[in-house]
Enzyme design. Structure first.
Site, PDB file in Angstrom:
ATOM      1  N   LYS A  48      41.548  28.062 -20.901  1.00 43.70           N
ATOM      2  CA  LYS A  48      42.112  27.339 -19.764  1.00 43.70           C
ATOM      3  C   LYS A  48      41.834  28.012 -18.421  1.00 43.70           C
ATOM      4  CE  LYS A  48      44.010  23.774 -21.827  1.00 43.70           C
ATOM      5  NZ  LYS A  48      43.916  22.392 -21.382  1.00 43.70           N
ATOM      6  N   SER A 282      45.532  26.851 -32.627  1.00 47.33           N
ATOM      7  CA  SER A 282      44.593  25.741 -32.413  1.00 47.33           C
ATOM      8  C   SER A 282      43.164  26.155 -32.764  1.00 47.33           C
ATOM      9  CB  SER A 282      44.671  25.219 -30.978  1.00 47.33           C
ATOM     10  OG  SER A 282      44.292  26.221 -30.066  1.00 47.33           O
TER      11      SER A 282
HETATM   12  C1  PLP Z   1      45.845  27.084 -27.250  1.00 47.87           C
HETATM   13  C2  PLP Z   1      45.348  25.739 -26.867  1.00 47.87           C
HETATM   14  N1  PLP Z   1      44.573  25.072 -27.725  1.00 47.87           N
HETATM   15  C3  PLP Z   1      44.105  23.837 -27.449  1.00 47.87           C
HETATM   16  C4  PLP Z   1      44.436  23.202 -26.274  1.00 47.87           C
HETATM   17  C5  PLP Z   1      43.911  21.812 -26.012  1.00 47.87           C
HETATM   18  O1  PLP Z   1      42.856  21.797 -25.071  1.00 47.87           O
HETATM   19  P1  PLP Z   1      42.588  20.558 -24.153  1.00 47.87           P
HETATM   20  O2  PLP Z   1      43.750  20.447 -23.209  1.00 47.87           O
HETATM   21  O3  PLP Z   1      41.314  20.857 -23.439  1.00 47.87           O
HETATM   22  O4  PLP Z   1      42.502  19.355 -25.031  1.00 47.87           O
HETATM   23  C6  PLP Z   1      45.245  23.854 -25.341  1.00 47.87           C
HETATM   24  C7  PLP Z   1      45.660  23.178 -24.113  1.00 47.87           C
HETATM   25  O5  PLP Z   1      46.591  23.581 -23.444  1.00 47.87           O
HETATM   26  C8  PLP Z   1      45.698  25.161 -25.640  1.00 47.87           C
HETATM   27  O6  PLP Z   1      46.487  25.834 -24.783  1.00 47.87           O
END
Ligand code: PLP
Length: 321
Positions: A48, A282
């Site tokens: 991010k 994630s």
């Molecule tokens: C740890 C983590 N994984 C995945 C995501 C998802 O990414 P995106 O917002 O680009 O879909 C986020 C989004 O905040 C995240 O903080």
């Protein structure tokens, strides 16, 4: 792209250009490859940072962000950390609004980076560590109140193009360059959808045959048009049961994959033990989805995934219990 083998003018310049690693230990015995982008190596320990920089620099360029103006954003912690870094470096006060359901390491890290952190209670009966769409709605309302009161710039990751642009201009092209063009598929766990949409657009422009899959939690796969039966899943950062994501509006989606909490956790743990890569829930979800593809119709192919954030952000959870 700034070279990193010379002094940089600020930590902002250290964002992006992360390594791409072939996960040959995790895929032992399987026919095919997984290429993982180590985005947890960004200065704020997540992907991010990329969008934080792009959103702020886009707003500086088009005049929507004035010198010294307060920046506010709703965050599960990672975007806030990126914004805290970018705002500290460039001299903007920053307010992060976060659900109490997210892990507290994130709030502490943002405070350490000079952010003002506003924590919002979860819905009655909600579990810490499980942030639902309803919890997020409460955070959204509080964010809007703060933006109005402080006449702040809202670094809105759900709506602003900078989210998409960061991954379209940087992450996607980095994947293509570092892999030598050998990627067959990409799968990505969706929060705002910015990473998915930006990378997918870059991939499709390079080679329309690269198949791009949205990853969602089992029981909260609303983008795949399934009913929500499990909104309190444990995969932090996405799976918010929001069927209309602005970042995905014009995205190329070839298919949808689902992962369970257990699969995401198991994969994050295997990634640490077998590959020496310390990432979060994630990232485990992305990897579980990639292995589904390799074991199914993508046998013998190469799958690209992003490892979104650091395992350090989950030390207070049972991910590493
Ligand atoms: C740890 C983590 N994984 C995945 C995501 C998802 O990414 P995106 O917002 O680009 O879909 C986020 C989004 O905040 C995240 O903080």
């Amino acid at each position: 792209m700034m070279q990193k083998n010379q002094p940089l003018s600020s930590a902002i310049e250290a964002i992006g250009n992360t390594p791409l690693v072939r996960l040959s230990r995790l895929t032992r015995g399987l026919d095919g490859h997984v290429l993982a982008k180590l985005d947890y190596l960004n200065p704020g320990l997540s992907k991010k940072d990329r969008i934080a920089r792009q959103i702020i620099e886009d707003a500086e360029s088009d005049g929507t962000l004035k010198p010294g103006q307060t920046v506010v954003e709703l965050t599960s912690g990672n975007t806030g950390t990126g914004l805290a870094i970018v705002c500290a470096t460039k001299g903007y006060p920053f307010v992060a609004v976060m659900s109490k359901g997210n892990s507290m390491e994130r709030a502490r890290m943002m405070s350490a980076l000079g952010a003002e952190v506003v924590l919002v209670d979860q819905l009655p009966g909600a579990e810490p560590g499980q942030v639902s769409g309803g919890d997020l709605e409460l955070v959204e309302r509080q964010t809007q109140r703060i933006v109005a009161k402080r006449q702040a710039f809202r670094a809105d990751q759900f709506r602003l193009k900078g989210n998409f642009r960061a991954h379209y201009l940087q992450t996607g092209p980095e994947f293509i360059k570092q892999s030598g063009g050998g990627i067959d598929a990409f799968c990505d766990f969706v929060g705002t959808g910015g990473s998915f949409a930006g990378c997918a657009a870059a991939f499709k422009e390079h080679n329309p045959d690269i198949q791009c899959f949205v990853v969602e939690p089992v029981g909260a796969a609303v983008l795949a048009k399934e009913p929500v039966t499990y909104s309190n899943h444990r995969i932090q950062g996405g799976g918010y049961s929001m069927p209309h994501l602005p970042q995905l509006q014009h995205a190329h989606i070839d298919g949808y994959l689902k992962v369970t909490d257990t699969e995401a956790v198991d994969m994050a743990r295997r990634l640490a033990r077998e590959e020496g890569i310390f990432a979060g829930f994630s990232s485990g979800a992305n990897l579980a989805a990639a292995l589904h593809l390799l074991k199914g119709s993508f046998k013998g192919k190469t799958i690209a995934v992003i490892l979104c954030d650091s395992g350090l952000k989950y030390l207070s959870t049972d991910l590493w219990a």
